[in-house]
Design a protein around this motif. Structure first.
Motif, mmCIF file in Angstrom:
data_model
loop_
_atom_site.group_PDB
_atom_site.id
_atom_site.type_symbol
_atom_site.label_atom_id
_atom_site.label_comp_id
_atom_site.label_asym_id
_atom_site.label_seq_id
_atom_site.Cartn_x
_atom_site.Cartn_y
_atom_site.Cartn_z
ATOM 1 N N SER A 46 0.848 -1.113 -0.091
ATOM 2 C CA SER A 46 0.176 0.126 0.025
ATOM 3 C C SER A 46 0.863 1.129 -0.085
ATOM 4 O O SER A 46 0.726 2.188 -0.827
ATOM 5 C CB SER A 46 -0.861 -0.131 1.151
ATOM 6 N N GLY A 47 2.010 1.193 0.695
ATOM 7 C CA GLY A 47 2.944 2.391 1.086
ATOM 8 C C GLY A 47 3.613 2.582 -0.764
ATOM 9 O O GLY A 47 3.773 3.725 -1.295
ATOM 10 N N SER A 48 3.677 1.508 -1.467
ATOM 11 C CA SER A 48 4.471 1.843 -2.661
ATOM 12 C C SER A 48 3.524 2.275 -3.689
ATOM 13 O O SER A 48 3.670 3.028 -4.656
ATOM 14 C CB SER A 48 4.841 0.417 -3.098
ATOM 15 N N ALA A 49 2.051 1.940 -3.350
ATOM 16 C CA ALA A 49 1.033 2.545 -4.379
ATOM 17 C C ALA A 49 0.969 4.080 -4.177
ATOM 18 O O ALA A 49 0.903 4.830 -5.082
ATOM 19 C CB ALA A 49 -0.310 1.845 -4.002
ATOM 20 N N VAL A 50 1.005 4.560 -2.703
ATOM 21 C CA VAL A 50 0.960 5.869 -2.431
ATOM 22 C C VAL A 50 2.235 6.499 -3.153
ATOM 23 O O VAL A 50 2.186 7.778 -3.623
ATOM 24 C CB VAL A 50 1.004 6.148 -0.982
ATOM 25 N N LEU A 51 3.507 5.671 -3.037
ATOM 26 C CA LEU A 51 4.709 6.540 -3.522
ATOM 27 C C LEU A 51 4.442 6.480 -5.126
ATOM 28 O O LEU A 51 4.984 7.691 -5.605
ATOM 29 C CB LEU A 51 5.712 5.540 -3.117
ATOM 30 N N GLY A 52 3.889 5.557 -5.716
ATOM 31 C CA GLY A 52 3.785 5.785 -7.195
ATOM 32 C C GLY A 52 2.742 6.750 -7.614
ATOM 33 O O GLY A 52 3.057 7.551 -8.419
ATOM 34 N N GLY A 53 1.633 6.911 -6.640
ATOM 35 C CA GLY A 53 0.682 7.939 -6.872
ATOM 36 C C GLY A 53 1.429 9.323 -7.030
ATOM 37 O O GLY A 53 1.199 10.233 -7.654
ATOM 38 N N ILE A 54 2.261 9.754 -5.966
ATOM 39 C CA ILE A 54 2.997 10.774 -5.668
ATOM 40 C C ILE A 54 3.871 11.161 -6.730
ATOM 41 O O ILE A 54 3.911 12.235 -7.481
ATOM 42 C CB ILE A 54 3.563 10.812 -4.401
ATOM 43 N N THR A 55 4.793 10.006 -7.179
ATOM 44 C CA THR A 55 5.473 10.119 -8.416
ATOM 45 C C THR A 55 4.772 10.370 -9.661
ATOM 46 O O THR A 55 5.083 11.401 -10.343
ATOM 47 C CB THR A 55 6.515 9.101 -8.582
#
Length: 238
Positions: A178-187
């Motif tokens: 889930s944290g990687s999904a947030v990171l991908g959304g931010i990027t």
């Protein structure tokens, strides 16, 4: 002419390779740092609510202690007002009830050792520490905290406790995913905003901003997950 082109290409590669290596190392270091931040900030995050703890009266505490002969259920030390603590046999963190049938009296040190382990799993570790002594009633000898701490560091929690932890607490795998999904959304969002501001407001520019951000976000998420699997965080147990 061909020789000059080859020479120029080789020179360009010799310049770009260190830069590429530096960018790659920096990217991996950034991903590793983001994993540590995700796990640290979401430490102990629950996926299921726990039972609400209640405050036991002095009468309840005394009654539970008397049933055990006023001795700690694990180490056998005599209990008094100073060291008496009430423990949940089936931990409240896993949904254990506050009924007296689920309670036992322990000394403070044994209660700290047990933590949120299930009673049966903790007894198995205690039995190993006592070298085969069956712990059904308070044993005569105590275990120094340092010795028991060393045993718990080199042994895994019991299957029942680890299974419940996976059900009740979010695992590192869930947190990283889930944290990687947030990171991908931010990027991806940062790319979209940046390109929307820099590129001309044409149909081609909008396509580059949107699909470029979408692909970069997906690549960031996939790269973060793959890195977590490579470093072993993905399968870590808390």
């Amino acid at each position: 002419m061909i020789t000059q082109l080859k020479s120029a290409s080789a020179h360009t590669l010799s310049v770009l390779q260190p830069v590429g290596n530096l960018v790659a190392r920096g990217t991996l270091a950034t991903i590793d740092l983001s994993h540590q931040i995700i796990l640290r900030r979401r430490q102990g995050e629950r996926a299921a609510p726990r039972t609400r703890r209640i405050r036991f009266t002095q009468e309840q505490r005394s009654r539970i202690s008397r049933k055990q002969g006023n001795r700690c259920m694990y180490c056998g030390v005599r209990l008094n007002r100073t060291n008496l603590q009430i423990d949940h046999i089936y931990p409240v963190e896993f949904g254990g009830p506050n009924d007296e049938s689920n309670l036992q009296a322990l000394c403070g040190r044994c209660n700290a050792r047990k933590g949120i382990q299930i009673d049966a799993d903790f007894r198995a570790r205690y039995r190993e520490a006592l070298r085969g002594v069956v712990v059904g009633r308070p044993p005569a000898n105590r275990i120094p905290y340092a010795r028991f701490d060393a045993i718990t560091r080199r042994t895994r929690q019991g299957d029942a406790t680890r299974t419940l932890r996976r059900l009740v607490f979010r695992t590192p795998r869930q947190k990283i995913a889930s944290g990687s999904a947030v990171l991908g959304g931010i990027t991806g969002g940062a790319w979209f905003i940046g390109m929307a501001l820099l590129l001309p407001q044409t149909e081609a520019g909008q396509y580059i901003a949107f699909f470029g951000g979408l692909m970069l976000g997906a690549a960031t998420w996939a790269g973060s997950v793959l890195r977590a699997k490579y470093t072993g965080i993905w399968d870590r147990e808390e």
